[in-house]
Design a protein around this motif. Structure first.
Motif, PDB file in Angstrom:
ATOM      1  N   GLY A 159     -45.695   0.725 -30.414  1.00 29.32           N
ATOM      2  CA  GLY A 159     -45.415  -0.856 -31.593  1.00 29.32           C
ATOM      3  C   GLY A 159     -44.698  -0.501 -32.522  1.00 29.32           C
ATOM      4  N   GLU A 160     -43.610   0.251 -32.394  1.00 28.97           N
ATOM      5  CA  GLU A 160     -41.819  -0.043 -33.858  1.00 28.97           C
ATOM      6  C   GLU A 160     -41.159  -1.092 -32.004  1.00 28.97           C
ATOM      7  N   LEU A 161     -39.951  -1.171 -32.770  1.00 26.77           N
ATOM      8  CA  LEU A 161     -38.785  -1.629 -32.851  1.00 26.77           C
ATOM      9  C   LEU A 161     -38.015  -0.479 -32.487  1.00 26.77           C
ATOM     10  N   VAL A 162     -37.246  -0.465 -31.443  1.00 24.25           N
ATOM     11  CA  VAL A 162     -36.219   0.665 -30.928  1.00 24.25           C
ATOM     12  C   VAL A 162     -35.113   0.559 -30.861  1.00 24.25           C
ATOM     13  N   VAL A 163     -34.113   0.530 -32.134  1.00 21.98           N
ATOM     14  CA  VAL A 163     -32.722   0.081 -32.369  1.00 21.98           C
ATOM     15  C   VAL A 163     -32.069   1.444 -31.389  1.00 21.98           C
ATOM     16  N   ASP A 164     -31.246   0.837 -30.198  1.00 21.58           N
ATOM     17  CA  ASP A 164     -30.263   1.582 -29.075  1.00 21.58           C
ATOM     18  C   ASP A 164     -29.401   2.206 -29.356  1.00 21.58           C
ATOM     19  N   CYS A 165     -28.949   3.285 -30.163  1.00 19.97           N
ATOM     20  CA  CYS A 165     -27.835   3.439 -30.816  1.00 19.97           C
ATOM     21  C   CYS A 165     -26.753   4.386 -29.569  1.00 19.97           C
ATOM     22  N   ARG A 166     -27.312   5.014 -28.506  1.00 18.00           N
ATOM     23  CA  ARG A 166     -26.702   6.359 -27.690  1.00 18.00           C
ATOM     24  C   ARG A 166     -25.614   5.175 -27.043  1.00 18.00           C
ATOM     25  N   SER A 167     -25.243   6.755 -26.435  1.00 20.51           N
ATOM     26  CA  SER A 167     -24.371   6.462 -24.757  1.00 20.51           C
ATOM     27  C   SER A 167     -25.026   5.927 -23.685  1.00 20.51           C
ATOM     28  N   SER A 168     -23.920   5.901 -22.703  1.00 20.29           N
ATOM     29  CA  SER A 168     -25.299   5.319 -21.376  1.00 20.29           C
ATOM     30  C   SER A 168     -25.647   6.705 -21.300  1.00 20.29           C
ATOM     31  N   ALA A 175     -35.821   5.501 -21.212  1.00 20.67           N
ATOM     32  CA  ALA A 175     -35.863   4.431 -21.404  1.00 20.67           C
ATOM     33  C   ALA A 175     -37.108   4.172 -22.045  1.00 20.67           C
ATOM     34  N   PRO A 176     -36.740   3.242 -23.670  1.00 21.80           N
ATOM     35  CA  PRO A 176     -37.893   2.448 -24.524  1.00 21.80           C
ATOM     36  C   PRO A 176     -38.172   1.197 -24.000  1.00 21.80           C
ATOM     37  N   PRO A 177     -39.930   1.091 -24.095  1.00 23.72           N
ATOM     38  CA  PRO A 177     -40.387  -0.481 -23.512  1.00 23.72           C
ATOM     39  C   PRO A 177     -39.173  -1.092 -23.692  1.00 23.72           C
ATOM     40  N   ALA A 178     -38.956  -2.491 -22.832  1.00 22.61           N
ATOM     41  CA  ALA A 178     -37.736  -2.691 -22.884  1.00 22.61           C
ATOM     42  C   ALA A 178     -38.098  -3.526 -23.861  1.00 22.61           C
ATOM     43  N   GLU A 179     -39.440  -4.468 -24.068  1.00 19.51           N
ATOM     44  CA  GLU A 179     -39.481  -5.822 -24.522  1.00 19.51           C
ATOM     45  C   GLU A 179     -39.343  -5.588 -26.422  1.00 19.51           C
ATOM     46  N   ARG A 180     -39.512  -4.061 -26.567  1.00 20.27           N
ATOM     47  CA  ARG A 180     -39.103  -3.873 -28.130  1.00 20.27           C
ATOM     48  C   ARG A 180     -37.802  -2.932 -28.002  1.00 20.27           C
ATOM     49  N   SER A 181     -36.995  -3.240 -27.317  1.00 23.08           N
ATOM     50  CA  SER A 181     -35.813  -2.534 -27.243  1.00 23.08           C
ATOM     51  C   SER A 181     -34.731  -3.383 -28.126  1.00 23.08           C
ATOM     52  N   VAL A 182     -34.385  -2.574 -28.384  1.00 22.07           N
ATOM     53  CA  VAL A 182     -32.274  -3.263 -28.314  1.00 22.07           C
ATOM     54  C   VAL A 182     -31.608  -2.964 -28.564  1.00 22.07           C
ATOM     55  N   VAL A 183     -30.303  -2.731 -27.555  1.00 21.47           N
ATOM     56  CA  VAL A 183     -29.148  -2.017 -27.215  1.00 21.47           C
ATOM     57  C   VAL A 183     -27.473  -3.112 -28.615  1.00 21.47           C
ATOM     58  N   VAL A 184     -27.244  -1.660 -28.767  1.00 17.49           N
ATOM     59  CA  VAL A 184     -26.106  -2.051 -29.953  1.00 17.49           C
ATOM     60  C   VAL A 184     -25.481  -2.043 -29.354  1.00 17.49           C
ATOM     61  N   ASN A 185     -24.184  -2.831 -28.731  1.00 19.74           N
ATOM     62  CA  ASN A 185     -23.008  -3.255 -28.705  1.00 19.74           C
ATOM     63  C   ASN A 185     -22.569  -3.971 -29.878  1.00 19.74           C
ATOM     64  N   LYS A 202     -18.319   3.548 -32.013  1.00 20.11           N
ATOM     65  CA  LYS A 202     -19.256   4.491 -32.706  1.00 20.11           C
ATOM     66  C   LYS A 202     -19.444   4.645 -34.599  1.00 20.11           C
ATOM     67  N   HIS A 203     -18.024   4.620 -34.759  1.00 16.36           N
ATOM     68  CA  HIS A 203     -18.524   3.829 -36.534  1.00 16.36           C
ATOM     69  C   HIS A 203     -19.031   2.748 -36.427  1.00 16.36           C
ATOM     70  N   THR A 204     -19.175   1.090 -36.396  1.00 20.39           N
ATOM     71  CA  THR A 204     -20.020   0.432 -36.740  1.00 20.39           C
ATOM     72  C   THR A 204     -21.415   0.878 -36.311  1.00 20.39           C
ATOM     73  N   ARG A 205     -22.234   1.175 -35.124  1.00 15.54           N
ATOM     74  CA  ARG A 205     -23.698   1.707 -34.861  1.00 15.54           C
ATOM     75  C   ARG A 205     -23.850   2.665 -36.083  1.00 15.54           C
ATOM     76  N   GLY A 206     -23.213   3.647 -36.484  1.00 17.52           N
ATOM     77  CA  GLY A 206     -23.429   4.800 -37.498  1.00 17.52           C
ATOM     78  C   GLY A 206     -23.506   3.778 -39.132  1.00 17.52           C
ATOM     79  N   ASN A 250     -25.222  -7.991 -30.365  1.00 13.78           N
ATOM     80  CA  ASN A 250     -24.054  -8.029 -29.831  1.00 13.78           C
ATOM     81  C   ASN A 250     -22.768  -8.060 -31.351  1.00 13.78           C
ATOM     82  N   ILE A 251     -22.659  -6.849 -31.874  1.00 12.48           N
ATOM     83  CA  ILE A 251     -21.679  -6.974 -33.123  1.00 12.48           C
ATOM     84  C   ILE A 251     -19.922  -7.023 -33.001  1.00 12.48           C
ATOM     85  N   VAL A 252     -19.826  -8.235 -32.848  1.00  7.89           N
ATOM     86  CA  VAL A 252     -18.859  -8.404 -32.649  1.00  7.89           C
ATOM     87  C   VAL A 252     -17.196  -8.776 -34.274  1.00  7.89           C
ATOM     88  N   LEU A 253     -16.780  -7.595 -34.096  1.00  6.19           N
ATOM     89  CA  LEU A 253     -15.353  -7.369 -34.734  1.00  6.19           C
ATOM     90  C   LEU A 253     -14.641  -8.512 -34.967  1.00  6.19           C
TER      91      LEU A 253
END
Length: 255
Positions: A159-168, A175-185, A202-206, A250-253
């Motif tokens: 039931g949670e939104l999973v914000v995935d800031c992990r490295s590969s 692997a959390p449920p894909a439909e509720r997961s967002v990988v941060v690039n 790393k800095h931006t994910r923090g 996708n966060i774009v600097l």
């Protein structure tokens, strides 16, 4: 409540004093038998004459590897204190308000080669171990934890939104449920060309984790809501997931 997944830092800040950790006090107690197996395997590997090679580190880290042999007697401190480095500096737990710290303690889970998964306030000692390491008794740790983490984390993510800031390498362990997961690039854009830069990632994910924990209003409950929250501070886009593939923020600097 949003669930924020973080990798551990490679470097750790050892607690100067205090009581050793207690397995029974760690979050996700169903992992304790597996944790003890890894603790024992790590202690044995770290006492081997070829310990540095086995753990994939250089001679400058010999003292940290030696400490692995006595982790159950070492002083412990909260995970948010022990983990340090670029991502954790950007998250800035120490400068949060008491309310924000409570939110962080509830929302953040660190995926670890030694512990499997721990809560942000769990007391742990400093250690040296990477998820890419293969210990003789456990095999490669990413594969080892992949067998154990679903029983502990599937329910936590329900039931949670999973914000995935992990490295590969750490993402491979669960692997959390894909439909509720967002990988941060994180990308850097110059003259219209995007490149991946690990330090800024790393800095931006923090920074993103801090933003989600300190901003006013409700925590984002959907990928679209996460995109809007990220756009409060960055140029960002959302790539929808497909089937078993999670969404991607996708966060774009930009220069």
């Amino acid at each position: 409540m949003v669930l924020i997944l973080l990798p551990p830092s490679e470097g750790k800040t050892a607690a100067p004093k205090g009581q050793p950790f207690e397995l029974s006090e760690l979050s996700f107690g169903q992992l304790n038998e597996a944790r003890q197996e890894v603790l024992d395997a790590l202690a044995q590997a770290s006492s081997h004459p070829e310990a540095l090679a086995h753990l994939g580190v250089g001679a400058s880290l010999a003292a940290e590897v030696e400490r692995n042999t006595r982790l159950q007697a070492e002083p412990a401190a909260a995970a948010h204190t022990v983990y340090s480095g670029v991502l954790y500096d950007a998250l800035g737990y120490r400068s949060m308000t008491a309310t924000q710290k409570r939110k962080a303690d509830a929302a953040v889970v660190v995926i670890s080669a030694l512990w499997g998964a721990i809560g942000f306030a769990d007391r742990i000692p400093a250690y040296r171990l990477s998820m890419s390491v293969a210990l003789p008794e456990t095999g490669k740790l990413a594969a080892y934890w992949k067998k154990h983490l679903p029983a502990a984390l599937d329910g936590r993510a329900d039931g949670e939104l999973v914000v995935d800031c992990r490295s590969s390498s750490y993402a491979a362990a669960w692997a959390p449920p894909a439909e509720r997961s967002v990988v941060v690039n994180v990308f850097q854009e110059r003259a219209g060309k995007r490149t991946v830069v690990s330090h800024f990632a790393k800095h931006t994910r923090g920074e993103l984790a801090r933003h989600l924990l300190t901003r006013r209003g409700k925590a984002p409950a959907t990928p679209d809501a996460l995109l809007k929250a990220a756009q409060e501070a960055w140029w960002a886009e959302l790539v929808p997931g497909t089937g078993r593939k999670p969404h991607a923020l996708n966060i774009v600097l930009r220069d």
